[in-house]
Design a protein around this motif. Structure first.
Motif, PDB file in Angstrom:
ATOM      1  N   UNK A   9       0.832  -1.192   0.000  1.00  0.00           N
ATOM      2  CA  UNK A   9       0.000   0.000   0.000  1.00  0.00           C
ATOM      3  C   UNK A   9       0.870   1.247   0.000  1.00  0.00           C
ATOM      4  N   UNK A  10       0.380   2.298  -0.643  1.00  0.00           N
ATOM      5  CA  UNK A  10       1.006   3.615  -0.551  1.00  0.00           C
ATOM      6  C   UNK A  10       0.643   4.226   0.800  1.00  0.00           C
ATOM      7  N   UNK A  11       1.328   5.300   1.153  1.00  0.00           N
ATOM      8  CA  UNK A  11       1.086   5.943   2.448  1.00  0.00           C
ATOM      9  C   UNK A  11      -0.272   6.621   2.515  1.00  0.00           C
ATOM     10  N   UNK A  12      -0.798   7.052   1.362  1.00  0.00           N
ATOM     11  CA  UNK A  12      -2.034   7.845   1.322  1.00  0.00           C
ATOM     12  C   UNK A  12      -3.033   7.191   0.366  1.00  0.00           C
ATOM     13  N   UNK A  13      -4.303   7.188   0.762  1.00  0.00           N
ATOM     14  CA  UNK A  13      -5.400   6.742  -0.103  1.00  0.00           C
ATOM     15  C   UNK A  13      -6.338   7.924  -0.353  1.00  0.00           C
ATOM     16  N   UNK A  14      -6.598   8.195  -1.636  1.00  0.00           N
ATOM     17  CA  UNK A  14      -7.495   9.282  -2.013  1.00  0.00           C
ATOM     18  C   UNK A  14      -8.710   8.696  -2.719  1.00  0.00           C
ATOM     19  N   UNK A  15      -9.890   9.090  -2.271  1.00  0.00           N
ATOM     20  CA  UNK A  15     -11.123   8.685  -2.950  1.00  0.00           C
ATOM     21  C   UNK A  15     -11.649   9.869  -3.753  1.00  0.00           C
ATOM     22  N   UNK A  71     -21.130  10.922   3.604  1.00  0.00           N
ATOM     23  CA  UNK A  71     -19.698  10.664   3.425  1.00  0.00           C
ATOM     24  C   UNK A  71     -18.970  10.702   4.757  1.00  0.00           C
ATOM     25  N   UNK A  72     -19.315  11.673   5.598  1.00  0.00           N
ATOM     26  CA  UNK A  72     -18.656  11.774   6.902  1.00  0.00           C
ATOM     27  C   UNK A  72     -19.013  10.591   7.800  1.00  0.00           C
ATOM     28  N   UNK A  73     -20.255  10.155   7.758  1.00  0.00           N
ATOM     29  CA  UNK A  73     -20.661   9.004   8.565  1.00  0.00           C
ATOM     30  C   UNK A  73     -19.822   7.781   8.210  1.00  0.00           C
ATOM     31  N   UNK A  74     -19.563   7.594   6.938  1.00  0.00           N
ATOM     32  CA  UNK A  74     -18.828   6.418   6.478  1.00  0.00           C
ATOM     33  C   UNK A  74     -17.316   6.584   6.589  1.00  0.00           C
ATOM     34  N   UNK A  75     -16.852   7.818   6.626  1.00  0.00           N
ATOM     35  CA  UNK A  75     -15.406   8.096   6.643  1.00  0.00           C
ATOM     36  C   UNK A  75     -15.114   9.154   7.704  1.00  0.00           C
ATOM     37  N   UNK A  76     -15.119   8.767   8.975  1.00  0.00           N
ATOM     38  CA  UNK A  76     -15.072   9.745  10.057  1.00  0.00           C
ATOM     39  C   UNK A  76     -13.808  10.596  10.127  1.00  0.00           C
ATOM     40  N   UNK A  77     -12.699  10.131   9.569  1.00  0.00           N
ATOM     41  CA  UNK A  77     -11.442  10.854   9.742  1.00  0.00           C
ATOM     42  C   UNK A  77     -10.900  11.503   8.476  1.00  0.00           C
ATOM     43  N   UNK A  78     -11.561  11.326   7.369  1.00  0.00           N
ATOM     44  CA  UNK A  78     -11.038  11.826   6.098  1.00  0.00           C
ATOM     45  C   UNK A  78     -11.184  13.338   5.983  1.00  0.00           C
ATOM     46  N   UNK A  79     -10.228  13.948   5.297  1.00  0.00           N
ATOM     47  CA  UNK A  79     -10.374  15.336   4.884  1.00  0.00           C
ATOM     48  C   UNK A  79     -11.206  15.335   3.607  1.00  0.00           C
ATOM     49  N   UNK A 131     -20.375  21.312  12.986  1.00  0.00           N
ATOM     50  CA  UNK A 131     -19.132  21.627  13.693  1.00  0.00           C
ATOM     51  C   UNK A 131     -17.909  20.952  13.087  1.00  0.00           C
ATOM     52  N   UNK A 132     -18.100  20.269  11.973  1.00  0.00           N
ATOM     53  CA  UNK A 132     -17.015  19.566  11.285  1.00  0.00           C
ATOM     54  C   UNK A 132     -16.193  20.584  10.500  1.00  0.00           C
ATOM     55  N   UNK A 133     -14.957  20.778  10.911  1.00  0.00           N
ATOM     56  CA  UNK A 133     -14.084  21.746  10.252  1.00  0.00           C
ATOM     57  C   UNK A 133     -13.113  21.084   9.275  1.00  0.00           C
ATOM     58  N   UNK A 134     -13.326  19.804   9.011  1.00  0.00           N
ATOM     59  CA  UNK A 134     -12.406  19.060   8.151  1.00  0.00           C
ATOM     60  C   UNK A 134     -12.948  18.946   6.721  1.00  0.00           C
ATOM     61  N   UNK A 142      -4.065  19.180  -2.235  1.00  0.00           N
ATOM     62  CA  UNK A 142      -4.054  18.011  -1.354  1.00  0.00           C
ATOM     63  C   UNK A 142      -2.777  17.968  -0.520  1.00  0.00           C
ATOM     64  N   UNK A 143      -1.665  18.368  -1.110  1.00  0.00           N
ATOM     65  CA  UNK A 143      -0.411  18.439  -0.344  1.00  0.00           C
ATOM     66  C   UNK A 143      -0.587  19.348   0.878  1.00  0.00           C
ATOM     67  N   UNK A 144      -1.257  20.472   0.661  1.00  0.00           N
ATOM     68  CA  UNK A 144      -1.499  21.414   1.766  1.00  0.00           C
ATOM     69  C   UNK A 144      -2.365  20.773   2.853  1.00  0.00           C
ATOM     70  N   UNK A 145      -3.411  20.065   2.407  1.00  0.00           N
ATOM     71  CA  UNK A 145      -4.313  19.443   3.387  1.00  0.00           C
ATOM     72  C   UNK A 145      -3.580  18.381   4.189  1.00  0.00           C
ATOM     73  N   UNK A 146      -2.758  17.596   3.529  1.00  0.00           N
ATOM     74  CA  UNK A 146      -2.045  16.525   4.218  1.00  0.00           C
ATOM     75  C   UNK A 146      -0.969  17.065   5.158  1.00  0.00           C
ATOM     76  N   UNK A 147      -0.527  18.280   4.898  1.00  0.00           N
ATOM     77  CA  UNK A 147       0.510  18.890   5.732  1.00  0.00           C
ATOM     78  C   UNK A 147      -0.056  19.513   7.007  1.00  0.00           C
ATOM     79  N   UNK A 148      -1.364  19.662   7.061  1.00  0.00           N
ATOM     80  CA  UNK A 148      -1.984  20.321   8.230  1.00  0.00           C
ATOM     81  C   UNK A 148      -1.915  19.423   9.466  1.00  0.00           C
TER      82      UNK A 148
END
Length: 400
Positions: free
Chosen positions: A175-181, A318-326, A354-357, A394-400
């Motif tokens: 697997x790669x380090x990151x998965x993008x849907x 989408x958030x219900x199914x993927x609680x931690x994704x940006x 209240x979801x800021x992601x 996406x690079x910016x988001x992953x760097x946060x």
């Protein structure tokens, strides 16, 4: 389109033999396949071993479904990847109801098979069973094989059947380090990417997901990918003449499924199979929906507001199914009129939950100078530019 025809059609007797050798389904089939792999470990480099495309043997690309000894692939970009050291590899692909239908030639599944990153097979699946000679060498070589469905699910599906290798045991690539849907429409699918004539119309023969911005973004970022995309679909309406909402062509009802298809493939009906969200969760989810909705909403305020409201509901799913994704909400390649309502949906959703992601990004509208593909879809140049912009975001988001 280059079309490699390194294939043979198996006779009825051989098909029956294969079905007898691998006649099981579900967990028992995966267990049997695992046993085959274990047995192969004792073979020397001159032994041909038959594998099934289970998670133990291959890396699964996108949302796939293993059943009845086959790995079913519906959505764009789905497939399998594995590595081995050896001298030969053959891959068997099963087609669906379009495969033997000459009148469905523009809807048949398109498959690409790669060896060490080079496409060696590019073919339309026009038989119920195809055998592709993927790799052959006089001396053992280190080989990585990638099998990718290049076309989208509504028109057709395919299944990966036997994988025959002479050499070492096959194993999944890491697997790669990151998965993008990516969740989208025809732009995400790569509609017409091999047809630079804007007056031409849709054909799976000219659809290649690897030339579209989503696949290219994943490659830019050395990330794994998964796509949920259908040409002509939207949030509240599919492509419309503006007078009537096409409510049966929307993505949200299929987000929790393996997709959908109008073409039967044995017992496999993608819309009847729930996607297992307990599998690997995406780190980033990119939504690019609204181009088809805009053909219906136009400048009608109430329709645009409806789009934003349903977008909020989709974000909740989408958030219900993927609680931690940006989650990154995008629009604009083929027009950005609805982008302010994408922004509104993201803002309303965040304010309510209240979801800021959740984030937004507007693509640059395609330029005539960069050309067009079939039905005025983005050219490969436009896809390259979109992928470059999205990759940086996406690079910016992953760097946060």
């Amino acid at each position: 389109m280059k079309r490699s025809r390194l294939k043979t059609i198996f006779g009825t007797a051989l098909c029956l033999l294969c079905l007898t050798a691998f006649s099981s389904c579900g967990d028992s089939a995966q267990a049997e396949a695992a046993q085959i792999t274990t047995a192969a470990e004792v073979h020397d480099m001159n032994t041909e071993t038959v594998y099934k495309a289970t998670a133990e043997n291959v890396k699964l690309l996108g949302r796939t479904y293993f059943n009845e000894d086959k790995l079913y692939c519906a959505l764009s970009g789905t497939g399998a990847e594995f590595s081995f050291t050896g001298t030969k590899c053959t891959v068997d692909i099963s087609g669906d109801s379009t495969a033997m239908n000459a009148s469905a030639a523009d809807n048949q599944a398109r498959v690409g098979i790669y060896v060490n990153g080079e496409r060696v097979i590019d073919d339309m699946v026009d038989n119920l069973r195809e055998s592709y000679d993927v790799f052959s060498s006089d001396t053992p070589q280190d080989v990585t094989v990638s099998i990718v469905k290049l076309s989208e699910s509504p028109m057709s599906t395919l299944a990966i059947d036997n994988i025959k290798v002479t050499g070492s045991v096959i194993k999944p690539t890491p697997d790669k380090d990151v998965l993008i849907e990516f969740v989208g429409d025809s732009i995400t699918c790569g509609y017409g990417s091999d047809d630079p004539v804007k007056e031409n119309h849709f054909s799976t023969k000219t659809e290649d997901v690897t030339k579209a911005y989503a696949y290219k973004t994943a490659k830019n970022l050395d990330a794994d990918y998964s796509l949920v995309s259908f040409s002509g679909y939207g949030i509240i309406s599919g492509y419309s003449d503006g007078n009537k909402k096409v409510s049966n062509q929307t993505v949200p009802p299929y987000y929790t499924k393996l997709g959908f298809s109008w073409s039967p493939n044995g017992s496999f009906v993608p819309a009847n199979v729930d996607w297992d969200f307990t599998k690997r969760q995406p780190d980033v989810i990119v939504i690019n929906l609204g181009t088809n909705d805009d053909s219906y909403t136009k400048t009608e305020k109430d329709r645009q507001e409806e789009y934003a409201a349903e977008y909020v509901n989709f974000l909740k799913t989408i958030r219900e199914k993927n609680p931690d994704a940006k989650i990154l909400c995008t629009l604009g390649v083929m027009g950005d009129r609805l982008f302010e309502y994408v922004q509104k949906a993201a803002d309303d959703y965040s304010a309510e939950t209240g979801d800021k992601n959740v984030y937004t990004m507007k693509f640059d509208v395609q330029s005539p100078a960069d050309g067009y593909s079939a039905d005025w879809h983005p050219s490969v140049t436009t896809h390259d530019k979109a992928a470059a912009k999205l990759s940086e975001e996406i690079k910016k988001l992953l760097a946060e």
